[in-house]
Design a protein around this motif. Structure first.
Motif, short mmCIF file in Angstrom:
data_model
loop_
_atom_site.label_atom_id
_atom_site.label_comp_id
_atom_site.label_asym_id
_atom_site.label_seq_id
_atom_site.Cartn_x
_atom_site.Cartn_y
_atom_site.Cartn_z
N VAL A 196 0.83 -1.22 0.00
CA VAL A 196 0.00 0.00 0.00
C VAL A 196 0.85 1.25 0.00
O VAL A 196 1.82 1.36 0.76
N LEU A 197 0.47 2.22 -0.83
CA LEU A 197 1.08 3.54 -0.84
C LEU A 197 0.02 4.55 -0.39
O LEU A 197 -1.06 4.61 -0.99
N ILE A 198 0.31 5.30 0.65
CA ILE A 198 -0.63 6.31 1.17
C ILE A 198 -0.09 7.69 0.86
O ILE A 198 1.09 7.99 1.11
N VAL A 199 -0.95 8.54 0.31
CA VAL A 199 -0.56 9.91 0.01
C VAL A 199 -0.83 10.76 1.24
O VAL A 199 -1.99 10.86 1.70
N ALA A 200 0.20 11.35 1.81
CA ALA A 200 0.07 12.13 3.04
C ALA A 200 -0.61 13.47 2.78
O ALA A 200 -0.29 14.16 1.80
N GLU A 201 -1.53 13.82 3.66
CA GLU A 201 -2.13 15.16 3.62
C GLU A 201 -1.44 16.01 4.68
O GLU A 201 -1.29 15.59 5.83
N HIS A 202 -1.04 17.21 4.30
CA HIS A 202 -0.35 18.07 5.26
C HIS A 202 -0.55 19.53 4.88
O HIS A 202 -0.94 19.86 3.74
N LEU A 203 -0.31 20.41 5.83
CA LEU A 203 -0.43 21.85 5.59
C LEU A 203 0.48 22.57 6.58
O LEU A 203 0.51 22.23 7.77
N ASP A 204 1.21 23.53 6.06
CA ASP A 204 2.12 24.34 6.89
C ASP A 204 3.09 23.48 7.70
O ASP A 204 3.36 23.75 8.88
N GLY A 205 3.59 22.43 7.08
CA GLY A 205 4.59 21.60 7.73
C GLY A 205 4.07 20.65 8.78
O GLY A 205 4.86 20.06 9.53
N LYS A 206 2.75 20.48 8.84
CA LYS A 206 2.16 19.57 9.84
C LYS A 206 1.33 18.51 9.14
O LYS A 206 0.54 18.81 8.24
N LEU A 207 1.48 17.28 9.58
CA LEU A 207 0.76 16.15 9.00
C LEU A 207 -0.67 16.15 9.50
O LEU A 207 -0.92 16.29 10.70
N ASN A 208 -1.62 15.97 8.58
CA ASN A 208 -3.03 15.87 8.97
C ASN A 208 -3.30 14.51 9.60
O ASN A 208 -2.79 13.48 9.15
N LYS A 243 -3.75 -1.26 7.28
CA LYS A 243 -3.40 -2.40 8.13
C LYS A 243 -4.42 -3.53 8.01
O LYS A 243 -4.08 -4.71 8.16
N ALA A 244 -5.70 -3.15 7.75
CA ALA A 244 -6.76 -4.16 7.64
C ALA A 244 -6.53 -5.10 6.47
O ALA A 244 -7.13 -6.18 6.41
N LEU A 245 -5.67 -4.72 5.55
CA LEU A 245 -5.35 -5.58 4.40
C LEU A 245 -4.28 -6.62 4.74
O LEU A 245 -4.02 -7.52 3.93
N ASN A 246 -3.65 -6.46 5.92
CA ASN A 246 -2.49 -7.29 6.27
C ASN A 246 -1.45 -7.28 5.16
O ASN A 246 -1.03 -8.33 4.65
N PRO A 247 -1.02 -6.09 4.76
CA PRO A 247 -0.14 -5.98 3.60
C PRO A 247 1.31 -6.33 3.92
O PRO A 247 1.73 -6.39 5.07
#
Length: 313
Positions: A4-16, A27-31
């Motif tokens: 799995v590749l997750i695209v991070a959402e962030h703004l002003d240097g802080k992770l959403n 994690k539910a995929l047991n990848p």
């Protein structure tokens, strides 16, 4: 095995916080692996924060001035290039994700799975339809890349405590020039963010006016809560539309949700159905909101709220 590749959402240097919820869904995929990609002009701080999410295998940081602002048309080609070898690409079902993920799906030529709320298999998922009145099982074609937005209200945040590797990568891909950043208009507030707040106080048409909304703000400040509103209150001009909660607004899942002067139209209930405890205050004893509320108080909000505030230290 899934990867799995997750695209991070962030703004002003802080992770959403929505990114950590995507990790829970992954994690539910047991990848075999869960990687996070951070696209920014300077991804250092955000990448370090993402690396601390438990369950993340690797963080891929893409530094480019083209990523100074989150433009879906600019980021999508980069994500697609980086996604080679991955079976799933996840993003949050927020304004950011709803803008970006369809672009990724279009480039890959696959159908997007929207509002993923449960994992039944590697290509089988559950999602809400009909304003949350029904849950449907959807199945993506076997062997295809799954591009999905994750319903953040349905998943907990993955805990912090990880120590993933941060990999600096560059992406050589033509970027479109037909879309450009003009400006970002965002309301400033000292209150918690509406989508990630643990407590939310919302006002509806029953509040009566923009001036009267002060009584909602006062209670929210007492409780350290974010402030939301029904569509009726937004349409009436009491508050700006970025405060709207519901099917056409923000889908939230706070620990405590207090609905003040909100009748409880199905479109509004869709946005709060995953809240931990729902409290309704309305003078109409037959208001639909009471059917879903854990605690209900029938009374005039202009009498009830001052009395309630007086009881809060």
């Amino acid at each position: 095995m899934s990867k799995v590749l997750i695209v991070a959402e962030h703004l002003d240097g802080k992770l959403n916080a929505a990114t950590a919820k995507c990790v829970s869904a992954a994690k539910a995929l047991n990848p075999e692996a869960i990687d996070v990609v951070v696209l920014a002009a300077d991804p250092t701080a955000v990448a370090a924060e993402a690396a601390r999410i438990s369950g993340v295998s690797k963080v891929r940081a893409v530094a480019s001035e083209a990523n100074a602002h989150a433009l879906a048309q600019v980021q999508a080609p980069q994500v697609v290039r980086l996604a080679e070898g991955y079976s799933h690409i996840f993003g949050p079902s927020t304004t950011f994700g709803k803008d970006l993920m369809p672009c990724i799906a279009a480039i890959l030529g696959v159908s997007q799975v929207s509002d993923l709320m449960a994992v039944e298999g590697s290509h089988t998922f559950k999602r809400p339809i009909y304003a949350g009145n029904a849950i449907v099982t959807v199945e993506a074609p076997a062997g295809s890349v799954v591009v999905a937005t994750v319903r953040t209200a349905s998943w907990p945040q993955a805990e912090h405590g990880g120590n993933a590797e941060v990999e600096q990568v560059s992406v050589d891909v033509p970027l479109p020039s037909h879309t450009r950043f003009v400006k970002l208009s965002a309301g400033s507030s000292d209150r918690p963010d509406l989508q990630s707040a643990r407590r939310v106080i919302s006002g509806g048409r029953g509040v009566g006016s923009a001036e009267n909304f002060k009584i909602v703000y006062d209670l929210a400040d007492k409780l350290g809560a974010a402030v939301g509103a029904s569509r009726a209150a937004v349409d009436a001009g009491y508050v700006p539309n970025d405060m709207q909660v519901g099917q056409t607004g923000k889908i939230i899942a706070p620990e405590l949700y207090v609905a003040i002067g909100i009748s409880g139209a199905i479109q509004h209930l869709t946005g709060i159905k995953d809240a931990g405890t729902i409290v309704a205050i309305n003078k109409d004893a037959d208001a639909p909101i009471f059917e879903v509320a854990d605690l209900g108080l029938v009374g005039d909000l202009f009498q009830v709220l001052p009395e309630l505030q007086a009881q809060i230290p």
